[in-house]
Scaffold this active site. Structure first.
Site, PDB file in Angstrom:
ATOM      1  N   ARG A   1       4.425   9.765  -3.384  1.00  0.00           N
ATOM      2  CA  ARG A   1       5.267   9.883  -2.188  1.00  0.00           C
ATOM      3  C   ARG A   1       4.417  10.369  -1.012  1.00  0.00           C
TER       4      ARG A   1
ATOM      5  N   THR B   1      18.598   1.076   2.475  1.00  0.00           N
ATOM      6  CA  THR B   1      18.461   2.521   2.257  1.00  0.00           C
ATOM      7  C   THR B   1      19.794   3.260   2.335  1.00  0.00           C
TER       8      THR B   1
ATOM      9  N   TYR C   1       9.257   0.659  18.181  1.00  0.00           N
ATOM     10  CA  TYR C   1       8.411   0.094  17.125  1.00  0.00           C
ATOM     11  C   TYR C   1       9.194   0.017  15.804  1.00  0.00           C
TER      12      TYR C   1
ATOM     13  N   MET D   1       8.344   1.216   8.812  1.00  0.00           N
ATOM     14  CA  MET D   1       8.073   2.554   9.314  1.00  0.00           C
ATOM     15  C   MET D   1       9.182   3.367   8.661  1.00  0.00           C
ATOM     16  N   SER D   2       8.820   4.139   7.618  1.00  0.00           N
ATOM     17  CA  SER D   2       9.845   4.618   6.692  1.00  0.00           C
ATOM     18  C   SER D   2      10.256   6.079   6.907  1.00  0.00           C
TER      19      SER D   2
ATOM     20  N   ASP E   1       6.342   2.590  -3.120  1.00  0.00           N
ATOM     21  CA  ASP E   1       7.070   1.632  -3.970  1.00  0.00           C
ATOM     22  C   ASP E   1       6.224   0.393  -4.228  1.00  0.00           C
TER      23      ASP E   1
ATOM     24  N   ASP F   1       1.142  -8.049   9.288  1.00  0.00           N
ATOM     25  CA  ASP F   1       1.987  -7.026   9.903  1.00  0.00           C
ATOM     26  C   ASP F   1       3.391  -7.612  10.086  1.00  0.00           C
TER      27      ASP F   1
ATOM     28  N   THR G   1       0.822  -1.217   0.000  1.00  0.00           N
ATOM     29  CA  THR G   1       0.000   0.000   0.000  1.00  0.00           C
ATOM     30  C   THR G   1       0.858   1.270   0.000  1.00  0.00           C
TER      31      THR G   1
ATOM     32  N   LYS H   1      17.358  -0.377  10.061  1.00  0.00           N
ATOM     33  CA  LYS H   1      17.613  -0.848   8.699  1.00  0.00           C
ATOM     34  C   LYS H   1      19.005  -1.491   8.577  1.00  0.00           C
TER      35      LYS H   1
ATOM     36  N   GLU I   1      20.145   5.835   3.887  1.00  0.00           N
ATOM     37  CA  GLU I   1      20.268   6.357   5.254  1.00  0.00           C
ATOM     38  C   GLU I   1      21.308   5.564   6.052  1.00  0.00           C
TER      39      GLU I   1
ATOM     40  N   TYR J   1      15.680   4.857  12.660  1.00  0.00           N
ATOM     41  CA  TYR J   1      15.288   4.217  11.390  1.00  0.00           C
ATOM     42  C   TYR J   1      16.496   3.553  10.740  1.00  0.00           C
TER      43      TYR J   1
HETATM   44  P1  NAP Z   1       6.010   4.037   2.344  1.00  0.00           P
HETATM   45  O1  NAP Z   1       5.304   4.745   1.247  1.00  0.00           O
HETATM   46  O2  NAP Z   1       6.074   4.658   3.705  1.00  0.00           O
HETATM   47  O3  NAP Z   1       5.357   2.584   2.475  1.00  0.00           O
HETATM   48  C1  NAP Z   1       5.632   1.743   3.565  1.00  0.00           C
HETATM   49  C2  NAP Z   1       4.703   0.554   3.501  1.00  0.00           C
HETATM   50  O4  NAP Z   1       4.964  -0.279   4.633  1.00  0.00           O
HETATM   51  C3  NAP Z   1       3.215   0.910   3.577  1.00  0.00           C
HETATM   52  O5  NAP Z   1       2.517  -0.006   2.775  1.00  0.00           O
HETATM   53  C4  NAP Z   1       2.903   0.689   5.052  1.00  0.00           C
HETATM   54  O6  NAP Z   1       1.547   0.408   5.294  1.00  0.00           O
HETATM   55  C5  NAP Z   1       3.736  -0.547   5.300  1.00  0.00           C
HETATM   56  N1  NAP Z   1       4.005  -0.819   6.708  1.00  0.00           N
HETATM   57  C6  NAP Z   1       4.510   0.032   7.639  1.00  0.00           C
HETATM   58  N2  NAP Z   1       4.655  -0.610   8.813  1.00  0.00           N
HETATM   59  C7  NAP Z   1       4.244  -1.877   8.619  1.00  0.00           C
HETATM   60  C8  NAP Z   1       4.126  -3.006   9.443  1.00  0.00           C
HETATM   61  N3  NAP Z   1       4.483  -2.989  10.731  1.00  0.00           N
HETATM   62  N4  NAP Z   1       3.641  -4.161   8.924  1.00  0.00           N
HETATM   63  C9  NAP Z   1       3.267  -4.214   7.619  1.00  0.00           C
HETATM   64  N5  NAP Z   1       3.329  -3.173   6.794  1.00  0.00           N
HETATM   65  C10 NAP Z   1       3.819  -2.013   7.284  1.00  0.00           C
HETATM   66  O7  NAP Z   1       7.522   3.723   1.920  1.00  0.00           O
HETATM   67  P2  NAP Z   1       8.172   3.653   0.450  1.00  0.00           P
HETATM   68  O8  NAP Z   1       8.688   4.987   0.112  1.00  0.00           O
HETATM   69  O9  NAP Z   1       7.248   2.946  -0.469  1.00  0.00           O
HETATM   70  O10 NAP Z   1       9.443   2.740   0.750  1.00  0.00           O
HETATM   71  C11 NAP Z   1       9.405   1.329   0.601  1.00  0.00           C
HETATM   72  C12 NAP Z   1      10.541   0.707   1.394  1.00  0.00           C
HETATM   73  O11 NAP Z   1      11.786   1.199   0.912  1.00  0.00           O
HETATM   74  C13 NAP Z   1      10.542   1.018   2.888  1.00  0.00           C
HETATM   75  O12 NAP Z   1      11.052  -0.113   3.565  1.00  0.00           O
HETATM   76  C14 NAP Z   1      11.493   2.190   3.022  1.00  0.00           C
HETATM   77  O13 NAP Z   1      12.047   2.239   4.327  1.00  0.00           O
HETATM   78  C15 NAP Z   1      12.518   1.816   1.969  1.00  0.00           C
HETATM   79  N6  NAP Z   1      13.231   2.924   1.347  1.00  0.00           N
HETATM   80  C16 NAP Z   1      12.542   3.970   0.824  1.00  0.00           C
HETATM   81  C17 NAP Z   1      13.239   4.992   0.197  1.00  0.00           C
HETATM   82  C18 NAP Z   1      12.517   6.161  -0.424  1.00  0.00           C
HETATM   83  O14 NAP Z   1      13.175   7.159  -0.725  1.00  0.00           O
HETATM   84  N7  NAP Z   1      11.227   6.059  -0.693  1.00  0.00           N
HETATM   85  C19 NAP Z   1      14.638   4.935   0.100  1.00  0.00           C
HETATM   86  C20 NAP Z   1      15.307   3.815   0.606  1.00  0.00           C
HETATM   87  C21 NAP Z   1      14.586   2.807   1.224  1.00  0.00           C
HETATM   88  P3  NAP Z   1       0.447   1.617   5.436  1.00  0.00           P
HETATM   89  O15 NAP Z   1       0.127   2.028   4.026  1.00  0.00           O
HETATM   90  O16 NAP Z   1      -0.646   0.928   6.152  1.00  0.00           O
HETATM   91  O17 NAP Z   1       1.127   2.703   6.227  1.00  0.00           O
HETATM   92  P1  GDP Z   2      14.954  11.148   4.432  1.00  0.00           P
HETATM   93  O1  GDP Z   2      16.191  11.442   3.625  1.00  0.00           O
HETATM   94  O2  GDP Z   2      14.551   9.708   4.370  1.00  0.00           O
HETATM   95  O3  GDP Z   2      15.014  11.663   5.820  1.00  0.00           O
HETATM   96  O4  GDP Z   2      13.757  11.890   3.618  1.00  0.00           O
HETATM   97  P2  GDP Z   2      12.949  13.248   3.923  1.00  0.00           P
HETATM   98  O5  GDP Z   2      12.289  13.621   2.649  1.00  0.00           O
HETATM   99  O6  GDP Z   2      12.079  13.103   5.122  1.00  0.00           O
HETATM  100  O7  GDP Z   2      14.086  14.303   4.270  1.00  0.00           O
HETATM  101  C1  GDP Z   2      15.113  14.622   3.367  1.00  0.00           C
HETATM  102  C2  GDP Z   2      15.942  15.785   3.923  1.00  0.00           C
HETATM  103  O8  GDP Z   2      15.135  16.965   3.914  1.00  0.00           O
HETATM  104  C3  GDP Z   2      16.425  15.599   5.360  1.00  0.00           C
HETATM  105  O9  GDP Z   2      17.764  16.019   5.448  1.00  0.00           O
HETATM  106  C4  GDP Z   2      15.539  16.544   6.162  1.00  0.00           C
HETATM  107  O10 GDP Z   2      16.150  17.055   7.346  1.00  0.00           O
HETATM  108  C5  GDP Z   2      15.332  17.654   5.142  1.00  0.00           C
HETATM  109  N1  GDP Z   2      14.155  18.496   5.411  1.00  0.00           N
HETATM  110  C6  GDP Z   2      14.157  19.851   5.486  1.00  0.00           C
HETATM  111  N2  GDP Z   2      12.928  20.297   5.777  1.00  0.00           N
HETATM  112  C7  GDP Z   2      12.133  19.199   5.884  1.00  0.00           C
HETATM  113  C8  GDP Z   2      10.747  19.040   6.165  1.00  0.00           C
HETATM  114  O11 GDP Z   2      10.019  19.993   6.402  1.00  0.00           O
HETATM  115  N3  GDP Z   2      10.268  17.768   6.184  1.00  0.00           N
HETATM  116  C9  GDP Z   2      11.071  16.677   5.924  1.00  0.00           C
HETATM  117  N4  GDP Z   2      10.526  15.442   5.924  1.00  0.00           N
HETATM  118  N5  GDP Z   2      12.398  16.811   5.669  1.00  0.00           N
HETATM  119  C10 GDP Z   2      12.908  18.055   5.654  1.00  0.00           C
END
Ligand code: NAP
Ligand code: GDP
Length: 378
Positions: A192, A133, A101, A89-90, A14, A64, A11, A161, A135, A157
């Protein structure tokens, strides 16, 4: 016979793109969604099929990552060829508020999936992708970051990870599992989550009088989620499991992202002041671009805003420990997977802005409501 994939986090951003991508490739896709008091499947509603439809290619299960029995039962029932563990928990900032958590879901959750596959004797059949990630690099030890760069996580986080990353490597080495990490740098899209910085900005540009931000100087290597889910798939199609950095190799400040997002609607902003007193003022409107992108009917409102502060800083968005700079080197993915991104930052921002301008019009003016059916890969 169609291949069977299980996507945790289906959901999420990605999960939605990957589900559509795999269905188009002929897969039967199973997804794990969490029980919620409201519908939480908006991002995949266009793929949903009624349970009474025969030969469905999208099947959802309640589950979950904190529930081993549930995960083991689902994996045992569907016997997947591929598992994409995207659930987490992303949000970095939120992980400081919910560290325990986050460790449970993002760290131990990975172990639960790996153990389920091992205990069910699925090692020869099931390939596993772990959503790692950038991160992990945190306080970066090398610029740009690649697969061999040492990790230095800077948030609960990232620490969770880190466990997920190493337990995946350990199960690969200990039990010869086909388990791989994608070390993905930030990737964004119209899907996003709205509290990540890019989407917060693209939502705010047309909707908010003034948007309050955190650290404007941090730098990120942003790609498009559509490009990044292609990499996840490619990683699992390799004969040998391995870990891959997925990145564009270009880094940009939050300040420049703001400038570029406003420029999409023909608006120039100018930054003034320093630290918590830094603001951006609406300086100029290119009316031709504005009318083309947003429409004449909204122009008067924007004209009145010239000289207004449209961006401010609020320290509540600062992180206790920050990751100041991320920039990835995806040479290994390019050479071994043949992966190349199709989007650059400008086309990513354009995609996000066009979507959010549509939403802005719907929400604030037209009051149409309802959702359009979109195919993300068309
Ligand atoms: P997202 O939009 O926050 O989606 C996270 C998904 O995980 C959602 O479907 C959420 O469900 C589900 N979820 C959260 N906690 C859960 C739990 N305890 N049990 C089962 N499902 C759970 O994240 P995303 O951007 O698609 O990222 C996908 C993955 O890549 C994540 O693991 C994230 O940490 C990792 N990642 C993301 C990025 C990025 O830039 N997007 C970069 C590097 C790695 P709900 O919809 O119910 O909340
Ligand atoms: P992250 O790289 O996974 O932490 O992705 P985010 O999009 O949450 O944040 C990217 C960068 O933007 C981080 O360095 C944050 O500190 C910076 N940032 C600056 N202002 C904001 C804000 O208002 N919200 C978020 N989420 N990030 C912010």
């Amino acid at each position: 016979m169609s291949k069977v994939a299980l996507i945790t986090g289906i959901t999420g951003q990605d999960g939605a793109y990957l589900a559509e991508y795999l269905i188009k490739k002929g897969y039967i896709v199973h997804g794990i969604k969490r029980r919620s008091s409201m519908f939480n499947t908006d991002r995949i509603d266009h793929l949903y099929q009624d349970p009474h439809v025969e030969n469905r290619n999208l099947i959802l299960h309640y589950g979950d990552l904190t529930d081993s029995l549930n995960l083991t039962r689902i994996i045992g029932e569907i016997q997947p060829d591929e598992i994409y563990n995207l659930a987490a928990m992303s949000h970095v900032k939120v992980s400081f508020d919910t560290p325990e958590y986050t460790a449970n879901a993002d760290g131990l959750g990975v172990l639960r999936i790996l153990e389920a596959v091992r205990l069910l004797n699925l090692i020869p059949k099931t390939r596993i992708y772990q959503a790692s990630t950038s991160e992990l690099y945190g306080l970066v030890q090398e610029v740009p970051q690649k697969e061999t760069t040492p990790f230095y996580p800077r948030s609960p986080y990232a620490v969770a990870k880190l466990y997920g990353y190493w337990i995946t490597v350990n199960y690969r080495e200990a039990y010869k599992m086909h388990a791989s990490n994608g070390i993905l740098f930030n990737h964004e899209s119209p899907l996003r989550g709205e509290t990540f910085v890019t989407r917060k900005v693209t939502r705010a540009v047309g909707m908010q009088k003034k948007v309050y931000m955190g650290n404007l100087s941090s730098k990120r290597d942003w790609g498009h989620a559509k490009d990044y889910v292609r990499a996840m798939y490619a990683i699992l199609q390799q004969d040998e499991p391995s870990d891959y950095v997925i990145a564009t190799g270009i880094t940009t400040t939050i300040r420049d992202f703001l400038r570029m997002a406003f420029a999409e609607i023909g608006v120039e902003i100018i930054f003034k002041g320093e630290n918590v007193n830094e603001v951006a003022v609406l300086n100029y409107i290119d009316e031709k671009v504005f009318i083309e992108r947003v429409g004449e009917v909204y122009l008067d409102n924007f004209r009145k805003r010239i000289g207004d502060e449209v961006v401010g800083v609020d320290p509540q968005y600062f992180r206790p420990t920050e990751v100041d700079l991320l920039i990835g080197d995806a040479t290994k993915a390019r050479t071994r997977l043949g992966w190349e991104p199709k989007y650059d930052l400008a086309s990513l921002i354009e995609d996000m802005m066009l979507n959010d301008i549509k939403l802005m019009k719907k929400e604030s003016y037209l009051k149409e409501g309802g959702y359009e059916v979109l195919n993300y890969f068309e």
